[in-house]
Structure formats: structure tokens, C-alpha cells
Design a protein around this motif. Structure first.
Motif, short mmCIF file in Angstrom:
data_model
loop_
_atom_site.label_atom_id
_atom_site.label_comp_id
_atom_site.label_asym_id
_atom_site.label_seq_id
_atom_site.Cartn_x
_atom_site.Cartn_y
_atom_site.Cartn_z
N LEU A 175 -45.89 1.40 76.41
CA LEU A 175 -46.46 1.77 77.70
C LEU A 175 -47.03 0.55 78.40
O LEU A 175 -46.84 0.35 79.62
CB LEU A 175 -47.55 2.82 77.51
N GLY A 176 -47.77 -0.27 77.68
CA GLY A 176 -48.39 -1.47 78.24
C GLY A 176 -48.25 -2.63 77.28
O GLY A 176 -47.48 -2.58 76.33
N TRP A 177 -49.02 -3.69 77.55
CA TRP A 177 -48.94 -4.91 76.73
C TRP A 177 -47.49 -5.37 76.58
O TRP A 177 -47.03 -5.72 75.50
CB TRP A 177 -49.56 -4.69 75.36
N HIS A 178 -46.75 -5.37 77.68
CA HIS A 178 -45.33 -5.68 77.63
C HIS A 178 -45.05 -7.11 77.16
O HIS A 178 -43.97 -7.38 76.63
CB HIS A 178 -44.70 -5.47 79.01
N ILE A 179 -45.99 -8.02 77.37
CA ILE A 179 -45.76 -9.40 77.01
C ILE A 179 -46.04 -9.64 75.52
O ILE A 179 -45.54 -10.60 74.93
CB ILE A 179 -46.64 -10.33 77.89
N SER A 180 -46.80 -8.76 74.91
CA SER A 180 -47.17 -8.92 73.50
C SER A 180 -46.00 -8.64 72.57
O SER A 180 -45.16 -7.79 72.83
CB SER A 180 -48.34 -7.96 73.17
N ASP A 181 -45.98 -9.38 71.46
CA ASP A 181 -44.94 -9.23 70.43
C ASP A 181 -45.42 -8.22 69.39
O ASP A 181 -46.34 -8.51 68.63
CB ASP A 181 -44.67 -10.59 69.78
#
Length: 394
Positions: A204-210
């Protein structure tokens, strides 16, 4: 109200300058593409942020925990996903090895992690063991001089990037005399046969996180990869999570600050019915509420961080571990719940534009929800607070 020192505020200014120049111009594009910017993550290391709390002998600056919280807040003010990347890299990647590792383990792994050239993950959560982390099903059996690991982990940050060097995992290594599980922590290097990093989550969010699920199938690592004392893995990870709760609170403070900044700007610029919307009490009062939540959240967060630093320094009159745990839970609960509320208000202030991905408040809204879940849900925090008050809550 707790106030930061001049040194901390000067440090804040330097981190903010970096975030404004290196992250803000690209963050919308990275978020849309679900891109993990390895070069920027390594620049966080070059800036010294990964090694803030590590000793100089491993390349760190030997700084305090408060400085780390300041850095997480400022990176999180621009992007929550990179904020959690920093928080997890230090709090969940470096800290277990720094706190519980042998001299050999520290020498082997810490220099690259502290410099930011490599990352490490923290494998605790499983499909059936989230808030009840003691229900771990992953097993590790000692076969001569090797641990053989079988099981699965999920929602693991920094676990599958091209610069990830290891994941520390909890696993059942036997049973105690009372029949309860003996849980230990074991270092698993990336690329070990039988260690499978599953495809990245579509979040849903934190799209940049691995973030990945992990699978272990007869994964063999040396017996020397045991981290800390056998059977103490669960207790070790719980201790690490106390610091992590304060760090997540700092991440939430950054998000609330971002909401306030965007709302004040927009309410002064957006014209309707002959003037800026900020002169309407219905809008102005909601923005005022964000400021109240920001100041309260920041005060609770940095009070807890200061308590942690006082304990570490062995200061006279330093709080007890119990007092710190209580303060950490309070800060995490209030700041993260406030961040969710602040993003809801921000999207409302922006009206229809708040529903459009071209405006940052939309990303804020998506990113906020996980804050009340990760590193201890709000329900867990309330349970810890109640226990701290002496209530017999289960």
C-alpha cells in the motif's frame, strides 16, 4: 517541553539539507516506479548516518541515539520509505550484531554496514508469528558444525536489495525443560544455498522500501553464526525492538511535520470564495490540531530518546529499563496514531487534490498506516503501557 541541544539542531539542519537536495526532487518518481535508490542509500552512509551510534573502531561516529532519531525524522519528513530504510539499517541491521555479536562477527560484518555500502535485515516476523513473535516456527538444527535452517519469514525490510549482505533470523533451536521453545538468533549471509528471497511485496505504501518474504530450505550456515547466547534470541530481539519503537515514533514525527508544512503552504495559496482557505476556521482549526499533535509527539519521542542515551551513558539518576520501555511504548503509540490522523486531515485540507497522486499528501496517507503496525502494533503498545501501570492485562 523537551528541547534538543544546539548540536542536535545543527545536525538536523545538515540532514535536512541533504534530504531536500538528494531526495525531494526524485521521491515522487521513485515512489511511482517502486524504485529502491541504492546510490542514495549509500549516500546516507557517506553522510555518516548509518554509523551514528556505532563505535569509531568500526567506522562509526560513536554518537547518541537522539541523533539517530533526528536523522530518521528529517529523512522521513521527505520520504517515509527512505526513513524506514535508515531506521531498519541501523536499528534492525547493525544493532543486533553491535549489541550481541562476537568480536569476530563485529569485525566481519560491521565495517561495511556502518559505512552504508551494505545492508542487513532483521528476520523476526513469520506468517503465523507477528505480535506473538514467540510462536516462531522456523527451526534450526545443529548438524556437526553447521546450523540447518528451515522455515519462512515475512515483511522483512532491507532483506533482498542488491547491497544486502545478511539477514539475522530467529529460529527454534530446541526446547527448554518446561517445554517452551528455545529461540536463538542466527546470521544468514545473502546468497547462502537454501536461503531464498521471494519477490518484493506490492505494498500500500513505503513503495521505495525494499521488503520481501524469505524462505529457508535446508539452509546451512556455520555454527559460529549463532548471534549471542543460544536460547536468548527472542529476548535479544525484544530488547532491540524497544529502541526501534522510539525510532518509529521519530519517523512518525517526520510525517506529521511534513503534513503541517504542506497544509500551511496550501491553505495560504489555495483561493476560494475571495480569499485563501486558511482563513476559514474549518480549515485553520484542523491544521492547528496537526501542530498540537506534532509538538506532543516530538516531545514524547525525544524524551524517550534522551532516556535511552542517559541509560547508555550510565548517568546518575538515569531511568530504569522498565521506565524506558514504558516511555518508548507511549511515544510509539501516540506519535504513530497521530501521524495517521495528521495524514487524514491533510488529505481533507487538500480536498479533491488530496486524492491525486501528484500531490505528496496522497503518498503521506498511504505511508502512514504501517506506522501503527510495524515494530509493535498500537494494541501491543497499549498492552505494554497497561502492564507498566501495574494492570494484570494479558
Amino acid at each position: 517541553m523537551f528541547e534538543l541541544s544546539r548540536e542536535h539542531e545543527a545536525f538536523r539542519a545538515s540532514v535536512r539539507d541533504f534530504a531536500e537536495k538528494e531526495i525531494r526532487p526524485h521521491v515522487a518518481e521513485w515512489d511511482k516506479a517502486h524504485h529502491f535508490p541504492v546510490d542514495v542509500v549509500q549516500k546516507l552512509g557517506h553522510l555518516g548516518l548509518m554509523g551514528l551510534t556505532a563505535p569509531e573502531e568500526y567506522g562509526g561516529s560513536g554518537g547518541d541515539f537522539t541523533s539517530l532519531c533526528v536523522a530518521i525524522e528529517e529523512i522521513g519528513r521527505i520520504d517515509q520509505a527512505l526513513g524506514i530504510t535508515l531506521e531498519a539499517a541501523v536499528g534492525l541491521g547493525i544493532n543486533p550484531i553491535l549489541t550481541f555479536g562476537s568480536d569476530e562477527q563485529k569485525q566481519q560484518w560491521l565495517p561495511d554496514l556502518v559505512s552504508g555500502q551494505r545492508l542487513a535485515g532483521f528476520g523476526l516476523t513469520e506468517p503465523g508469528a507477528g505480535s506473538d513473535a514467540g510462536a516462531t516456527k522456523t527451526r534450526a538444527v545443529l548438524d556437526n558444525d553447521e546450523w540447518v535452517i528451515n522455515g519462512a519469514k515475512q515483511f522483512i525490510t532491507n532483506s533482498g536489495s542488491e547491497i544486502t549482505s545478511l539477514v539475522t533470523v530467529t529460529a527454534r533451536t530446541g526446547s527448554r525443560e518446561d517445554g517452551t521453545a528455545e529461540i536463538s538468533a542466527i546470521i544468514v549471509p545473502s546468497g547462502t544455498p537454501g536461503f531464498l528471497v521471494e519477490p518484493v511485496y506490492d505494498k500500500l505504501g513505503w513503495h521505495i522500501s525494499d521488503t520481501h518474504p524469505l524462505t529457508f530450505e535446508d539452509c546451512r550456515v556455520p555454527a559460529a553464526n549463532l548471534l549471542g547466547e543460544r536460547g536468548r534470541g527472542f529476548a535479544q530481539f525484544l530488547a532491540i525492538l524497544d529502541d526501534g519503537r522510539v525510532a518509529i515514533a521519530a519517523l512518525a514525527v517526520g510525517l506529521i511535520q511534513a503534513c503541517l508544512d504542506e497544509c500551511v503552504r496550501y491553505a495560504n495559496e489555495r483561493q476560494t470564495m475571495g480569499g485563501p482557505i486558511g482563513r476559514k476556521q474549518g480549515v485553520a482549526f484542523q491544521i492547528a490540531d496537526i501542530d498540537v499533535m506534532l509538538q506532543a509527539s516530538r516531545g514524547l519521542t525525544y524524551r524517550a530518546a534522551a532516556m535511552r542515551d542517559a541509560m547508555e551513558a550510565g548517568e546518575s539518576g538515569a531511568p530504569s529499563v522498565k521506565e524506558f520501555k514504558h516511555a518508548a511504548a507511549v511515544a510509539k503509540l501516540y506519535a504513530t496514531e497521530s501521524a495517521v490522523t495528521a495524514t487524514r486531515i491533510a488529505t481533507q485540507v487538500f480536498g479533491g487534490y488530496g486524492f491525486m497522486e501528484e500531490y505528496p499528501v496522497t503518498r503521506f496517507y498511504r505511508d502512514a498506516r504501517i506506522l501503527t503496525i510495524g515494530e509493535g502494533t498500537s494494541e501491543v503498545q497499549r498492552m505494554l503501557i497497561a502492564r507498566g501501570l501495574g494492570l494484570p492485562v494479558e
